[in-house]
Design an enzyme around this catalytic site. Structure first.
Site, mmCIF file in Angstrom:
data_model
loop_
_atom_site.group_PDB
_atom_site.id
_atom_site.type_symbol
_atom_site.label_atom_id
_atom_site.label_comp_id
_atom_site.label_asym_id
_atom_site.label_seq_id
_atom_site.Cartn_x
_atom_site.Cartn_y
_atom_site.Cartn_z
ATOM 1 N N GLU A 6 -9.456 7.253 3.455
ATOM 2 C CA GLU A 6 -10.317 6.341 4.200
ATOM 3 C C GLU A 6 -9.496 5.117 4.546
ATOM 4 O OE1 GLU A 6 -10.056 6.277 0.913
ATOM 5 O OE2 GLU A 6 -9.491 4.163 0.806
ATOM 6 N N SER A 64 1.726 -9.826 -0.746
ATOM 7 C CA SER A 64 1.380 -8.401 -0.656
ATOM 8 C C SER A 64 1.749 -7.739 0.667
ATOM 9 C CB SER A 64 -0.107 -8.204 -0.943
ATOM 10 O OG SER A 64 -0.887 -9.026 -0.097
ATOM 11 N N LYS A 101 0.814 -1.222 0.000
ATOM 12 C CA LYS A 101 0.000 0.000 0.000
ATOM 13 C C LYS A 101 0.849 1.274 0.000
ATOM 14 C CE LYS A 101 -4.455 -1.510 1.588
ATOM 15 N NZ LYS A 101 -4.291 -2.934 1.947
HETATM 16 C C1 LIG Z 1 -5.070 -3.942 1.670
HETATM 17 C C2 LIG Z 1 -4.337 -5.200 1.406
HETATM 18 C C3 LIG Z 1 -4.702 -6.057 0.337
HETATM 19 C C4 LIG Z 1 -5.885 -5.837 -0.534
HETATM 20 O O1 LIG Z 1 -5.874 -4.667 -1.277
HETATM 21 P P1 LIG Z 1 -5.682 -4.668 -2.848
HETATM 22 O O2 LIG Z 1 -6.015 -3.278 -3.239
HETATM 23 O O3 LIG Z 1 -6.627 -5.672 -3.433
HETATM 24 O O4 LIG Z 1 -4.275 -5.024 -3.125
HETATM 25 C C5 LIG Z 1 -3.914 -7.186 0.112
HETATM 26 N N1 LIG Z 1 -2.854 -7.473 0.885
HETATM 27 C C6 LIG Z 1 -2.495 -6.686 1.924
HETATM 28 C C7 LIG Z 1 -1.307 -7.074 2.731
HETATM 29 C C8 LIG Z 1 -3.217 -5.533 2.216
HETATM 30 O O5 LIG Z 1 -2.849 -4.748 3.243
#
Ligand SMILES: *Cc1c(COP(=O)(O)O)cnc(C)c1O
Length: 433
Positions: free
Chosen positions: A118, A384, A96
């Protein structure tokens, strides 16, 4: 570091449409603001000075490029050549930050000092608060009252980083209500405030803009895998909430027709209404938060509640580019259940020494399933984020599952439960297979 707006394989049209999806369904006051933002953003993204400032911050502050890790033991277990793109190692612990930093820099170039955002679970709020502190911007972050109660550590982090956190008591008091309040704030001051949206959703130009900032994931991974193996992956897999890490991974591979793209949505605890957040797999087209895309809605078009064990995947909409890629068959989307995600998280911890976020564990389920049907293939997974934030939820789940299965309890009242010597559910199942 990123595709210029014209260099990408697929660009939205002037109204921000990807096929029929996307667009800009907003009040008139915001329409002109968004139109101006789209124009200014595309010229800044092509401006060498902006690009080098972003590249410098990404490297010295975010810690990019993030590594690509060959997950040999987990790959052997599942029967594949598995590579993990380590967004868990980016500053603040997830992808993010790529977007928060990029948009923060953009806002500063546009002369805006006040940032509105948000947040649901607080991850985007933390990334935004950190980026704003770094760039000398004021951050006002809207968060549902229910989420504030559930995510106290992230609320503390945001405040410590200097952000103002506004509790939202309207509506469902979660992410959806927080987005509505943030939009309301923005409508009242569109000239003085910049709305820093956290995923590849919302009205044009956000789905495109967020994709441009997140494409650094796929660009790096593509180069890293090519230099490590001389080959592209057979498949690239990411979890899909709003879809920002997934589109960031997928986009640089769109032109590589032989690379399959697989998004994994939250299958939750079942297929019934309200039991999952599988927007593409089980939704229908409609408009939410200024954007025409796949949505989870009831027969009257009202948005329904969603469920996922991972807060970051718990959103009833999805980025319009994913709806489009699904509609033309370029990318495919499946679901992973809460239980399967927990098992994959466990396996990744034990086999690789990496505690992934619960969101990222959904992508790992996709990899495990792909390996079963395509043994030996080269799989690229976007990890992610890191799972430290999920530890309280994980131990709560562990406790309730211990209560639910009396035979697992310690035989003597008051003895500590024998969790320490049990194998993880996922691992013991796998190693017995
Ligand atoms: C917020 C988040 C997501 C999901 O958000 P996307 O916009 O779909 O990428 C996925 N993995 C993590 C670690 C997150 O914090």
């Amino acid at each position: 570091m990123m595709d210029s707006p014209r260099a990408g394989t697929r660009q939205p049209d002037a109204l921000g449409r990807f096929g029929p999806f996307g667009g800009r369904y907003v009040p008139e006051t915001l329409f002109t603001t968004l139109e101006r933002l789209a124009t200014q953003a595309s010229s800044f993204l092509e401006d060498p000075a902006f690009r080098s400032a972003l590249a410098e911050e990404l490297s010295s502050w975010v810690a990019r490029p993030t590594p690509l890790t060959h997950a040999r033991r987990l790959g052997d277990l599942w029967g594949a050549e598995l590579w993990l793109k380590r967004e868990d190692l980016a500053h603040t612990g997830a992808h993010k930050i790529n977007n928060a930093l990029g948009q923060g820099l953009l806002a500063r170039r546009l002369g805006m000092r006040r940032i509105i955002a948000e947040t649901g679970a607080g991850q985007h709020g933390v990334a935004t608060a950190a980026a704003c502190a770094r760039l000398g911007l004021d951050a006002t972050i809207y968060m549902g009252a229910v989420d504030i109660a559930r995510q106290a550590p992230n609320v503390d982090r945001m405040k410590r980083l200097g952000a103002t956190v506004v509790a939202v008591h309207s509506g469902d008091q979660t992410l959806r209500a927080a987005i509505n309040e943030a939009l309301r704030d923005w409508v009242s001051d569109p000239e003085g405030s910049y709305y820093l949206l956290g995923s590849a959703v919302g009205p044009h130009p956000y789905p495109w803009l967020v994709r441009e900032f997140q494409s650094v994931i796929g660009k790096e991974a593509r180069e890293q895998l090519l230099s490590a193996t001389g080959n592209l992956p057979d498949v690239a897999i990411a979890c899909v909430g709003g879809g920002s890490n997934a589109i960031g991974l997928f986009h640089p591979f769109l032109g590589d027709r032989e690379v399959k793209l697989l998004g994994i949505e939250a299958g939750g605890r079942g297929t019934g209404l309200g039991e999952h957040a599988a927007t593409i797999a089980r939704g229908r087209p409609g408009v939410l938060h200024g954007c025409y895309s796949q949505l989870l809605q009831d027969p009257c078009g009202q948005i329904i509640e969603t469920h996922s064990i991972s807060a970051g995947l718990d959103y009833p909409g999805v980025g319009p580019e994913h709806a489009y890629l699904a509609s033309i068959g370029r990318a495919h989307y499946e679901t992973a259940s809460d239980d399967d995600a927990l098992a994959a998280l466990d396996a990744c911890c034990r086999m690789e020494g990496i505690l992934p976020a619960l969101e990222s564990a959904h992508a790992l389920v996709g990899a495990q399933r792909w390996a079963r049907s395509h043994p030996g293939q080269r799989i690229l997974v976007c990890l992610s984020g890191r799972g430290d934030k999920d530890l309280p939820a994980l131990s709560q789940l562990q406790e309730s599952s211990d209560e639910g299965t009396p035979e697992r309890r310690s035989p003597v009242e008051g003895d500590p439960p024998m969790k320490e010597i049990r194998g993880g559910a996922a691992q013991s199942k796998e190693t017995l297979r």
